[in-house]
Design an enzyme around this catalytic site. Sequence first.
Site, PDB file in Angstrom:
ATOM      1  CG  HIS A 159      -1.748  -1.141   1.368  1.00 38.83           C
ATOM      2  ND1 HIS A 159      -2.536  -1.712   0.651  1.00 38.83           N
ATOM      3  CD2 HIS A 159      -1.618  -2.352   2.352  1.00 38.83           C
ATOM      4  CE1 HIS A 159      -3.179  -2.729   0.995  1.00 38.83           C
ATOM      5  NE2 HIS A 159      -2.562  -3.075   1.995  1.00 38.83           N
ATOM      6  CG  HIS A 199      -6.114  -6.186   1.059  1.00 34.44           C
ATOM      7  ND1 HIS A 199      -6.992  -5.360   2.020  1.00 34.44           N
ATOM      8  CD2 HIS A 199      -4.797  -6.028   1.756  1.00 34.44           C
ATOM      9  CE1 HIS A 199      -6.103  -4.852   2.898  1.00 34.44           C
ATOM     10  NE2 HIS A 199      -4.932  -5.213   3.136  1.00 34.44           N
TER      11      HIS A 199
END
Lengths: 330, 330
Positions: free
Chosen positions: B56, B218
């Site tokens: 991320h 995700h």
Amino acid sequence: MRMLINVPETVVADALRGIAAAHPDLTVDVENRVIIRRDAPVAGQVALVSGGGSGHEPLHGGFVGPGMLSAACPGEVFTSPVPDQMARAAAAVDSGAGVLFVVKNYTGDVLNFDMAAELAEDEGIQVAKVLVNDDVAVTDSLYTAGRRGTGATLFVEKIAGAAAAEGQPLERVEAVGRQVNENSRSFGVALSAVTTPAKGTPTFDLPSGELELGIGIHGEPGRERRAMMTSGEIADFAVHAILEDMPPRNPVLVLVNGMGATPLLELYGFNAEVQRVLGDRGVTVARTLVGNYVTSLDMAGASVTLCQVDEELLRLWDAPVKTPALRWGM
Amino acid sequence: MRMLINVPETVVADALRGIAAAHPDLTVDVENRVIIRRDAPVAGQVALVSGGGSGHEPLHGGFVGPGMLSAACPGEVFTSPVPDQMARAAAAVDSGAGVLFVVKNYTGDVLNFDMAAELAEDEGIQVAKVLVNDDVAVTDSLYTAGRRGTGATLFVEKIAGAAAAEGQPLERVEAVGRQVNENSRSFGVALSAVTTPAKGTPTFDLPSGELELGIGIHGEPGRERRAMMTSGEIADFAVHAILEDMPPRNPVLVLVNGMGATPLLELYGFNAEVQRVLGDRGVTVARTLVGNYVTSLDMAGASVTLCQVDEELLRLWDAPVKTPALRWGM
């Protein structure tokens, strides 16, 4: 097509409206496609104007602000802006101290900035130019006669911009820009092709599991295509290609630049390998910048740029800058 | 596979070495996977510690520095860090004023930060926690019970970090963090699936010409899948989903966040549409941030986060910050 757009025809205008909304320090002329720092012209300071095809963001619009560019002129995607844009920008930012055009070496850009210089000079504006041609991968390409201008553009715009912000005269700001370009070299790789909004399909065919070594920022061909290599092998190849062309005697600024679709996690890992190769070759690193700065839309891949700096260039690199994409010290 | 990596097993360690080389203001413990601001602990200041799965970036490591996080703990890709990491980080940054854990609401993170808090408290460190759960798209998902934590994490870390930097006490820094989370909402869309290094193939199947509305960071499923929409239609959908959940009475901070592989040119165009919808709905925009901040590796797409701010939160947002990914005023 997996694009977050309305229609291909409005991509650049839509982006300009979005830049205007996000950055109140910039004045954005959407119709005429010019991005200007709001406080321009700045008395006593040389103004820097750059531009080029869109699709390489944050270059150039993201580098407009105190300590870097005074204005940027985006063209259509991968297409040079027109001379009127640069002439208009020059007129808007010139304080009387003159304007430096920073031009990446692509045939269309060179031609159009030359015409813009004539237009501006006709209006009594003093114009100088720095041509950026740092890419060691190939000479001559689909878009270029001679070497392409890529990552070093960031170094030229930042360092010459700092000289201008100090009130240095036009000939000196131009000399600094040329010095930065002459001491910079780049090499890029593509792990995927790039898709432009207008075309909607990849501009070239790069099979999964292969990479293109020496790619340009428009997906123009590089030196050779190979089966996929590791991050370490790519760093070896790219850094050696650069050092073969320019064995630095001084410390270097390092730009590990993403082409757009390569995750930052991977770029940092690649940076570790680039630093390893530089260390093995005895090159001293003064500063390192990792991120997506000179991109090629949704292309996966990365480029390395080294800029050899003396104390003065390093001081100018470290000087305060306040732009959307590069900011420190203010 | 079009990844710039060595082998999947070393992706996180390689990135940490690259972060260490690029950012001398950070101390990176590659073996124990902790990134710490070099001047920690800072006397008289509460320390902020966050972390989560890698993939991320720049979240969270790119947000370590004065005015934001004191330390970050990266896990494996899309996998929570372990309690030892957070406990080690807490011990390294605690000045005696206590530590605030900023935790995104994913089952593994919540569990591991809870255990880390116990470990730290056993060492005599005072610990508080803020849970970030801003994603309005779905309740409960593949990784979450309740709402997922996404873009608001940036707002919580910046604003609570500013409160800490001013020397505010732990209970107050915690309260500020909670206030930011309670006043933040996000909604994301994916235009392509994400590929993790370990798997090497997309984690879900998203046919070209379709998009997933309400995606998580995700690649976990969202609300629905549709045929491709325009940037304007997506902005309408995302902003309306947020405003339905939180009709703001105050001005908002806007984050238009790229998921990783969407070009900045498109993100700015999307921002123009987000601002249009907010204007139509009478929402006042205080500040706007556009870029790749809370990403999902090579996923194409974007998310919108709105954070409703009073004068105090806006003042803390504007306060100086000096991290790799967010920097102003210093």
